[in-house]
Design an enzyme around this catalytic site. Structure first.
Site, mmCIF file in Angstrom:
data_model
loop_
_atom_site.group_PDB
_atom_site.id
_atom_site.type_symbol
_atom_site.label_atom_id
_atom_site.label_comp_id
_atom_site.label_asym_id
_atom_site.label_seq_id
_atom_site.Cartn_x
_atom_site.Cartn_y
_atom_site.Cartn_z
ATOM 1 N N SER A 138 26.709 28.202 -59.352
ATOM 2 C CA SER A 138 26.683 29.654 -59.580
ATOM 3 C C SER A 138 27.668 30.295 -58.626
ATOM 4 O O SER A 138 28.047 29.680 -57.617
ATOM 5 C CB SER A 138 25.277 30.202 -59.297
ATOM 6 O OG SER A 138 25.254 31.612 -59.449
ATOM 7 N N TYR A 152 17.691 30.963 -53.777
ATOM 8 C CA TYR A 152 18.475 30.483 -54.919
ATOM 9 C C TYR A 152 19.925 30.235 -54.499
ATOM 10 O O TYR A 152 20.506 29.173 -54.792
ATOM 11 C CB TYR A 152 18.410 31.529 -56.037
ATOM 12 C CG TYR A 152 19.310 31.236 -57.216
ATOM 13 C CD1 TYR A 152 18.978 30.248 -58.139
ATOM 14 C CD2 TYR A 152 20.498 31.950 -57.413
ATOM 15 C CE1 TYR A 152 19.807 29.989 -59.231
ATOM 16 C CE2 TYR A 152 21.320 31.693 -58.489
ATOM 17 C CZ TYR A 152 20.969 30.713 -59.399
ATOM 18 O OH TYR A 152 21.797 30.454 -60.466
#
Ligand code: NAP
Length: 254
Positions: A138, A152
């Protein structure tokens, strides 16, 4: 001109929905055999039948599930040429409220699960002679930050730390490992964050639109080609320019 991936076997973890399903659909359209892994059997079987592929049930947090996932894919298609280690979770939680269990849980899926998936598929990828691993990381973590996702972000940066050393270890086996780093991609998961989140996100992207799951699939497909065989341990950001503006003013100037 790229050598077609026709007849090669691609295993996509988390290929039953969202980005993973988009990646699987791009490979299926390119003529590859596609296996999608997940935990929800009904959703998995529906996705596999839509893609003309196979569903393998596996919880990537467990080593034995990852071993079985690799074995079932090999049994079904005769080998594994490409692993797209894509399955991941993104629950939001601010650091103040975060428990030890929240941290363990997200690392178990996003980091340990990625490593276990790669490890389990490695013998088959080596036998392939042109084994490829594409990790879905990501921009959040490796490049950017967003309140509510510090755990995350840590997992998505950890995936890149993992792949840089794995790339060295896998090189003599003829296996490459790279990552795609999506920005904000249109998925069911993102839809759950609500219309306001979506609108604000679109306005912060120079291309003024979210990415599609196929945008990530095409980057993964490129990294899986023979022609990308000299690329390993690297990342491709697919984000419509989202990481580029140095301030809100840079976007307002457009
Ligand atoms: P999603 O729509 O929620 O799909 C997640 C997939 O992962 C599902 O197929 C799910 O299947 C599977 N999965 C989750 N935990 C699993 C486990 N323990 N074992 C096996 N499968 C598991 O998510 P997404 O948005 O497509 O995200 C996919 C990846 O892209 C993630 O790694 C995420 O971090 C990354 N990403 C997404 C975005 C975005 O904008 N959406 C942006 C950047 C990066 P089951 O529920 O059946 O297990």
């Amino acid at each position: 001109m790229f050598t077609p991936v026709t007849g090669r076997t691609v295993l996509v973890t988390g290929g039953t929905k969202g980005i993973g399903k988009g990646i699987a659909s791009v490979f299926a359209r390119a003529g590859a055999n596609v296996a999608v892994a997940g935990r929800d059997r009904e959703r998995g079987e529906a996705a596999a039948s839509e893609l003309g592929g196979a569903y393998v049930e596996a919880d990537i947090r467990r080593a034995e599930d990852c071993e079985r996932m690799a074995a079932e894919t090999v049994e079904r298609f005769g080998g594994i040429d490409v692993l797209c280690a894509n399955a991941g979770v993104f629950p939001d939680c601010k650091l103040d409220d975060m428990t030890e269990a929240d941290i363990d849980e997200i690392f178990a899926t996003n980091v340990k699960g990625t490593m276990l998936s790669v490890k389990a598929c490695l013998p088959a990828l080596e036998r392939s002679g042109h084994g490829r691993v594409v990790v879905t990381s990501s921009i959040t973590g490796p490049i950017t930050g967003y309140p509510g996702w510090c755990h995350y972000g840590a997992t998505k940066a950890a995936q890149l730390g993992f792949l840089r050393t794995a790339a060295i270890e896998l090189a003599p086996k003829g296996v490459t490992i790279n990552a795609v780093m999506p920005g904000n991609i249109e998925t069911e998961g993102l839809a759950e964050l609500g219309p306001e989140y979506r609108e604000k996100m679109e306005s912060s992207i120079p291309q003024r639109k979210l990415g599609t799951v196929q945008d990530i699939g095409f980057a993964a497909l490129f990294l899986a080609t023979d022609e990308a065989g000299y690329i390993t341990g690297q990342t491709i950001v697919v984000d419509g320019g989202q990481v580029l503006p140095e301030s809100m003013m840079a976007l307002e100037e457009m």
